[in-house]
Design an enzyme around this catalytic site. Sequence first.
Site, short mmCIF file in Angstrom:
data_model
loop_
_atom_site.label_atom_id
_atom_site.label_comp_id
_atom_site.label_asym_id
_atom_site.label_seq_id
_atom_site.Cartn_x
_atom_site.Cartn_y
_atom_site.Cartn_z
CE LYS A 111 -4.01 -2.09 2.27
NZ LYS A 111 -4.70 -2.25 3.57
CE LYS A 191 -5.75 -9.46 -1.46
NZ LYS A 191 -5.51 -8.88 -0.15
CE LYS A 194 -12.75 -4.68 0.64
NZ LYS A 194 -13.52 -4.72 1.89
#
Length: 328
Positions: A111, A191, A194
């Site tokens: 992230k 994966k 969202k």
Amino acid sequence: MSRVFSGIQPSGELHIGNYLGAVKNWVTLQSEFECIFCIVDLHAITQPYEPAELEARTLEMATSLLAAGIDPERSTLFVQSHVPEHAELAWVFNIVAPLGELERMTQFKEKAARQESVPAGLLNYPVLQAADILLYRAERVPVGEDQLQHLELAREIARRWNARFGRDFFPEPQAMLSPATRIMGLDGAAKMSKSLGNTIGVLESPEAIWEKLRPAMTDPARKTRRDPGNPDICNIYRLHQFFSAPAEVTMVAEQCRSAGWGCLDCKRVLADNMIAALAPVRERAAALAARPAYVREVLAAGAARARRIAGAVMGEVRQRMGFLPAGV
Ligand code: TYM
């Protein structure tokens, strides 16, 4: 009865990765354990987000979870920010959380790489996650594989806090994995997530599900309709294993290997089974959407129940750590 705790971020729709990896398991566990499920809005704000949308997303996630089968009569369902002790315990845990390990967390690194300026909240995200679990002294945590590293850290935090302030006060929480530990996205490359936009939402219409499955990645070596495929490396085949009956799964593999079916034929069968499996969830969600007051009531009752446990545990934590009690 040992206590189960798990959480989900209200940062987008509930997708089939969340559903197969975690939420379906939550629904089953309700009959065996005391379950606490949390919509973790304080975690969701560590990523760029739209304040005007957070409230609606939180309610949507609550609606989806109830539609998926979370039963408020048996389980506690609540919103993290409604129980301020989560943030308080996270602060306390910051004093025992090892910085080096926080910096090594895979999700943090992924992230952080996507952001120009990395907020400290992203680094401390797993500390808050440890607080979520340990605030209820939960022993079991049903999650997907991507959360195993965070859970390992939660155990480390529990051990360190216990060593300093109270032997065996916090249990070391263990993960409970479902058979779908890691559902891949429709691109077949990453994966399902969202933030990557490669998802199928649990509440999507039959048409939308088909529109997404039709172009989805299959065995890349299968270039033409007549080439035989290899189901073992095909994401569509893997999804069949979760949505199709065992005999059909066997047939899918045979038809793929013999080039009896083309990829589109195989996807059509998957789409039909997925649509049928998700239909009851969609129907319940539509019924719940017409009763927004009910969903808010469930969350209020859940928060009240969660606060009772959290308040008692936090009281003990303050006492063991030597804080001056409030009041006279
Ligand atoms: P979140 O919101 O990303 O995901 C919720 C749950 O869904 C699982 N999951 C998947 N499982 C299989 N395949 C996938 N593609 C997939 N994508 C998501 C996740 O493993 C998770 O179980 N940090 C957590 C939220 C959290 C939490 C907690 C969890 C906060 N506090 C305390 C457990 C206990 C998260 O980001 O989940």
